[in-house]
Structures are given as C-alpha cells and as structure tokens.
Write a protein that holds these residues in place. Structure first.
Motif, PDB file in Angstrom:
ATOM      1  N   THR A 132      10.778  -3.896   9.201  1.00 37.43           N
ATOM      2  CA  THR A 132      10.317  -5.295   8.965  1.00 37.43           C
ATOM      3  C   THR A 132      11.532  -6.353   8.639  1.00 37.43           C
ATOM      4  O   THR A 132      11.744  -7.411   8.929  1.00 37.43           O
ATOM      5  CB  THR A 132       9.369  -5.442   7.544  1.00 37.43           C
ATOM      6  OG1 THR A 132       8.164  -4.559   8.299  1.00 37.43           O
ATOM      7  CG2 THR A 132       8.890  -6.819   7.464  1.00 37.43           C
ATOM      8  N   GLY A 133      12.610  -5.825   7.645  1.00 40.39           N
ATOM      9  CA  GLY A 133      13.544  -6.488   7.305  1.00 40.39           C
ATOM     10  C   GLY A 133      14.686  -6.659   8.526  1.00 40.39           C
ATOM     11  O   GLY A 133      15.274  -7.781   8.818  1.00 40.39           O
ATOM     12  N   ARG A 187       8.560   3.641   3.989  1.00 39.22           N
ATOM     13  CA  ARG A 187       9.765   3.069   3.555  1.00 39.22           C
ATOM     14  C   ARG A 187      10.257   2.419   5.009  1.00 39.22           C
ATOM     15  O   ARG A 187      10.757   1.308   5.156  1.00 39.22           O
ATOM     16  CB  ARG A 187      10.579   3.870   2.940  1.00 39.22           C
ATOM     17  CG  ARG A 187      10.264   4.110   1.378  1.00 39.22           C
ATOM     18  CD  ARG A 187      11.013   5.386   0.952  1.00 39.22           C
ATOM     19  NE  ARG A 187      10.376   5.704  -0.189  1.00 39.22           N
ATOM     20  CZ  ARG A 187      10.853   5.641  -1.451  1.00 39.22           C
ATOM     21  NH1 ARG A 187      12.070   5.557  -1.946  1.00 39.22           N
ATOM     22  NH2 ARG A 187      10.103   5.920  -2.609  1.00 39.22           N
ATOM     23  N   GLN A 196       0.796  -1.187  -0.180  1.00 42.25           N
ATOM     24  CA  GLN A 196       0.096   0.152   0.062  1.00 42.25           C
ATOM     25  C   GLN A 196       0.731   1.169   0.031  1.00 42.25           C
ATOM     26  O   GLN A 196       1.958   1.236   0.539  1.00 42.25           O
ATOM     27  CB  GLN A 196      -0.872  -0.198   1.308  1.00 42.25           C
ATOM     28  CG  GLN A 196      -1.747   1.149   1.307  1.00 42.25           C
ATOM     29  CD  GLN A 196      -2.673   1.243   2.596  1.00 42.25           C
ATOM     30  OE1 GLN A 196      -3.081   0.153   2.885  1.00 42.25           O
ATOM     31  NE2 GLN A 196      -2.755   2.197   3.191  1.00 42.25           N
ATOM     32  N   SER A 197       0.496   2.256  -0.752  1.00 45.07           N
ATOM     33  CA  SER A 197       0.903   3.566  -0.522  1.00 45.07           C
ATOM     34  C   SER A 197      -0.014   4.758  -0.475  1.00 45.07           C
ATOM     35  O   SER A 197      -1.087   4.792  -1.265  1.00 45.07           O
ATOM     36  CB  SER A 197       1.786   3.814  -1.810  1.00 45.07           C
ATOM     37  OG  SER A 197       2.491   5.050  -1.885  1.00 45.07           O
ATOM     38  N   ALA A 248       6.900   5.690  -5.833  1.00 47.74           N
ATOM     39  CA  ALA A 248       7.721   4.491  -5.361  1.00 47.74           C
ATOM     40  C   ALA A 248       9.032   4.582  -6.180  1.00 47.74           C
ATOM     41  O   ALA A 248      10.111   3.831  -5.540  1.00 47.74           O
ATOM     42  CB  ALA A 248       7.032   3.132  -5.560  1.00 47.74           C
ATOM     43  N   VAL A 297      14.304   1.040  13.432  1.00 53.60           N
ATOM     44  CA  VAL A 297      15.414   1.739  12.190  1.00 53.60           C
ATOM     45  C   VAL A 297      16.474   2.516  13.056  1.00 53.60           C
ATOM     46  O   VAL A 297      17.873   2.445  12.610  1.00 53.60           O
ATOM     47  CB  VAL A 297      14.765   2.587  10.986  1.00 53.60           C
ATOM     48  CG1 VAL A 297      15.806   3.177  10.159  1.00 53.60           C
ATOM     49  CG2 VAL A 297      13.886   1.666  10.245  1.00 53.60           C
ATOM     50  N   HIS A 306       9.057  -0.712   5.910  1.00 57.08           N
ATOM     51  CA  HIS A 306       9.515  -2.043   5.227  1.00 57.08           C
ATOM     52  C   HIS A 306      10.965  -2.619   5.892  1.00 57.08           C
ATOM     53  O   HIS A 306      11.510  -3.348   5.870  1.00 57.08           O
ATOM     54  CB  HIS A 306       9.478  -1.939   3.939  1.00 57.08           C
ATOM     55  CG  HIS A 306       7.999  -1.666   3.396  1.00 57.08           C
ATOM     56  ND1 HIS A 306       7.050  -2.329   3.855  1.00 57.08           N
ATOM     57  CD2 HIS A 306       7.488  -0.246   2.862  1.00 57.08           C
ATOM     58  CE1 HIS A 306       5.829  -1.858   3.327  1.00 57.08           C
ATOM     59  NE2 HIS A 306       6.109  -0.476   2.847  1.00 57.08           N
ATOM     60  N   GLN A 307      11.641  -1.367   6.236  1.00 56.42           N
ATOM     61  CA  GLN A 307      13.245  -1.401   6.513  1.00 56.42           C
ATOM     62  C   GLN A 307      13.309  -1.992   8.007  1.00 56.42           C
ATOM     63  O   GLN A 307      13.944  -3.152   8.203  1.00 56.42           O
ATOM     64  CB  GLN A 307      13.651   0.036   6.655  1.00 56.42           C
ATOM     65  CG  GLN A 307      14.166   0.699   5.347  1.00 56.42           C
ATOM     66  CD  GLN A 307      14.445   2.293   5.484  1.00 56.42           C
ATOM     67  OE1 GLN A 307      14.458   2.593   6.534  1.00 56.42           O
ATOM     68  NE2 GLN A 307      14.590   2.850   4.467  1.00 56.42           N
TER      69      GLN A 307
END
Lengths: 226, 229
Positions: free
Chosen positions: B181-182, B175, B44-45, B159, B218, B178-179
């Motif tokens: 999440t990694g 972003r 989603q964005s 994106a 992060v 997602h960072q």
C-alpha cells in the motif's frame, strides 16, 4: 440479590458492588457488621468493603497484628467460626481485645474461593455469642461466591480493557510502520529492511516514536504532490 | 498471594493462537473457525484459523471488504447465514457470488466485545446447512466475550513483534499488504487509503487475492505506475 446480579453484566464500580454486598450480608445474616478482605499486590490483606468504620477498624487492626479469624480463613481456605470472641483471648489476644472494645461478641469468617484458590475472606461480626446457623452458613457461602464472581469479573474486564488498548496501539502502529516502509522503499529504492533501519535511526536521533516517524513519512509523501 | 489468570497483558508468553478458535470448535456444531481482531481505525489482524477453508473465507471477505464478518462488525450483533445457497446475499453481493463456490454451506459471525467496544469477530462455518439453536448462539456469544481479552492480547503482542507468526494459514497483520500500500501510494502519487482501494480493486479485477497482489508489488514484479490490465 437481584440488584447484585444486575451489576454483574454491565460496567460497574467493584467497590460499590462489594459495599452493597456487605450491607446485604449484614441484613440477611443478622450480623452487626460485615467486611471483605482481599490481598493487595504485595499479599497483605486489606479491607475492600465494610458496613462501618467499626469493622474497618478491627479488620485493619487484626491484619496489622497478623492474627485472627479473618486471616485464618484466608490462609486455611476453611470457614472459621468463633462463637465467643472472649474465649479466644489466649489464641488471639490482640484481636480479642480490639473486638471486645468494639462490642463484638462472636464472628464468622468465610473464605472466598474459586476452584480451590482462596482469593479473600468475607467476615461477619455479631453483638451476640453463638454459632452460625446451618441455613446462614449456606447463605453466607452463596454471598461469598457472589463476591468472588464480582471480583473476578472486574479483574477480567480490567485486564481485557488493558489488552484492548494495547491492541489499538500496537496494530495501528504496525500498519502505519509497514506503509511507511513501503513509501520509503519505493521512493528511495531500498529494501524493506533498510527502510525500517532508516526509520528507526530517525526515531532515535529525533527522540520521536517510531509510529510518529512513520506517520510523518506517509503524510510527507502525500504532501509532495500539488 | 493468589493470582487469578484472566489473560495475557504483558510480560508473560502470549497465548498460542490456535487455542483461540479451539473452544468454538469444541462447544459448537461447526466445522471451522477463524478469529480476527480489529481496531477503531479499521485495521485488522487475523490471529487464529482452524483450517484452509476458514482461512479462505476470511481472505475472501478481506479481499472484497464485505460479508458476514464485516456485517457483524457493523451491526455489533451476530450474523447468521444458516444456508449459504438459499440466503439473500444482497448486503454482500460480491462475497455472495464467491462463497457459493466454496464448501461452506452455513456461516456464522459473532462480534467479540470487551465492555462496550467491539474488538474482533469470530467467523464460523459449517459444511452442511442448518440453524444454530438459541442455546448455541448464546454459547457462541459467551465464548466470543470470554476469548476477547486473550485474543486482543495475542494480536497486540503479534503486531508488536517481528511478524514471524504471519503464515499462509493465519493472515496475521498482513504486513506485505501495508508495505505494498505504501509503495503504491508513491507509484500513484496518492493517499494510502486510495492506494489500498486501488490494490483491492486490481485484485478483484484480475481475480487474485489481495495477499498475492501485494506480494508481487513488494517483490517489484508488479508496479502500479504502469497502466495495468
């Protein structure tokens, strides 16, 4: 008109729609043939739909000759009505000659317009001389509007579909790239910028796409565990 | 040669995101709007938001993974909540619990479609309860369809770009989430799917937003390797 209106709301083949439309035009407006001209990406007019090869032929000829009422209607944005093609020999010699060979005696070219812009022309060819009846002119205008709307809808939908494909790719890639940056930054103890630079370097040396490199980093991290 | 503008595809400057919600506010009896795009994979964005409350409502639903926004995506139909306080919140219990604490009194979510595909959602709110008329619903549906191509093009360009459009008001591609999440996937030795579920669950338990928690991860002030709580 109902079948024309129906086609506007679902996925449709624009050429098929316009073919149906020119056939209806010929019926309703008592024309021998009808054809629609649209500019190609280079600005040259081309036949997108016509009732027969006969009108296709003349349209192509007049476009090549760069003269005639169809071109005039497109360029001027005004209705061009030719009550007697034979009388236009001095003005459009090539057009008049080609038309006479095909037994067309009169023709009417209706510009297809949207908010002052002309996007093409609807052309009616008749095997009798005479003016366009005022009622026919109104009907022709309405049919030209239907053609205009159909073309614009198809263009809008096509562009939107391209945008959607771009969205799928760009957004999914972005998410994977950011996740991979997180994986690398934590496992290698580097910051996000350095993580990104390493991924990009890997993509360049292997010739792989950045998103594929990112996918690999994520799956390798997962496969490390037992 | 006449070119008909039908939306940004490539090359040209992408549309300004705030133009994407403006049409809804101008033509419908609502007080705020946000526009979010989604992919088939569920990414989603959020590309446009009219104000802080619109952003809060979008964030609440993102944090909880439920609400009219997700329901509209799931059903591919408009979801209308004309009275937040009187509504049945059983399909989004956590969101229902949270939304009554906001100033939003009515919520309306419309899927944005391109052809047969749902590519996003427009989330509208009103500060007073009340139904949208059939005409308003038809209008909103038409506006959502008309804006879909432009919104998709904007989200794609965003994106692809450097992320400078991500801001406090507009979530963008999130972003940092997602960072984070990694990073959590490595910290917990798990898949990114599970890592995101843990991130979302932790945010819920401690009563903070996923965005906030992700920023802490992060910034390395929060680590999921340690027992949390």
């Amino acid at each position: 008109m109902v079948d024309l209106a129906d086609t506007l709301v679902v996925d449709y083949d624009i050429v098929d729609v316009l073919h149906t439309l020119v056939e209806r035009c010929a019926d309703i407006l008592d024309a021998t043939d009808a054809g629609i001209l649209l500019p190609d990406p280079y600005g040259d007019l081309e036949v997108i739909a016509s009732t027969s090869e006969r009108s296709q032929l003349i349209s192509l000829l007049q476009v090549r000759a760069d003269e005639g009422p169809c071109v005039d209607a497109y360029e001027s944005g005004e209705l061009v009505t030719v009550e007697s093609i034979a009388a236009t020999f001095a003005r459009w010699p090539k057009f008049a000659t080609d038309a006479a060979e095909l037994d067309y005696l009169s023709m009417h070219a209706i510009p297809m317009k949207l908010r002052g812009q002309t996007i093409g022309s609807l052309n009616l060819f008749r095997d009798a001389t005479g003016p366009l009846h005022p009622d026919d002119a109104i009907a022709a205008r309405a049919l030209a509007d239907v053609a205009t709307i159909s073309i614009l809808q198809e263009r809008t939908l096509r562009q939107a579909q391209i945008a959607q494909e771009q969205l799928q790719h760009a957004l999914n890639s972005r998410v994977v790239i950011e996740q991979a940056k997180g994986v690398l930054s934590h496992s290698e103890n580097i910051d996000m910028t350095e993580a990104f630079n390493r991924m990009r370097a890997r993509a360049r040396t292997t010739g792989a796409r950045l998103s594929d490199v990112a996918e690999k980093i994520i799956s390798q991290a997962q496969n490390r565990q037992p | 040669m006449v070119t008909i503008e039908a939306g940004h595809v490539d090359g040209a400057e992408p549309p300004r995101s705030n133009a994407l919600h403006a049409g809804f506010l101008a033509r419908l009896p609502v007080d705020g709007a946000s526009v979010s795009m989604v992919t088939v994979a569920g990414n989603q964005s959020t590309v446009s938001s009219s104000d802080a409350l619109a952003t809060r409502l979008e964030q609440l639903q993102y944090d909880l993974g439920e609400g009219p926004h997700y329901r509209a995506l799931e059903l591919q139909k408009p979801v209308l909540v004309p009275d937040v306080e009187a509504a049945d919140h059983s399909v989004w219990p956590m969101f229902g619990h949270a939304v009554v604490d906001t100033d939003a009194k009515a919520l309306f979510s419309f899927p944005m479609r391109i052809g047969a595909a749902t590519v996003g959602v427009v989330d509208l709110y009103r500060l007073s309860p009340g139904l949208l008329s059939d005409r308003d619903v038809a209008q909103a549906t038409a506006l959502a369809g008309a804006a879909a191509g432009r919104a998709a093009a904007y989200a794609a360009a965003d994106a692809d770009g450097d992320g400078r459009h991500d801001s406090a008001l507009v979530g963008g591609t999130r972003r940092h989430v997602h960072q984070a999440t990694g990073m959590i996937a490595v910290q917990l030795d798990t898949s990114v799917t599970d890592a995101f579920a843990r991130l979302r669950g932790y945010a819920y338990v401690v009563g903070r937003s996923v965005d906030d928690i992700a920023r802490d991860v992060v910034a390395q002030t929060l680590d999921f390797t340690e027992p949390t709580g």
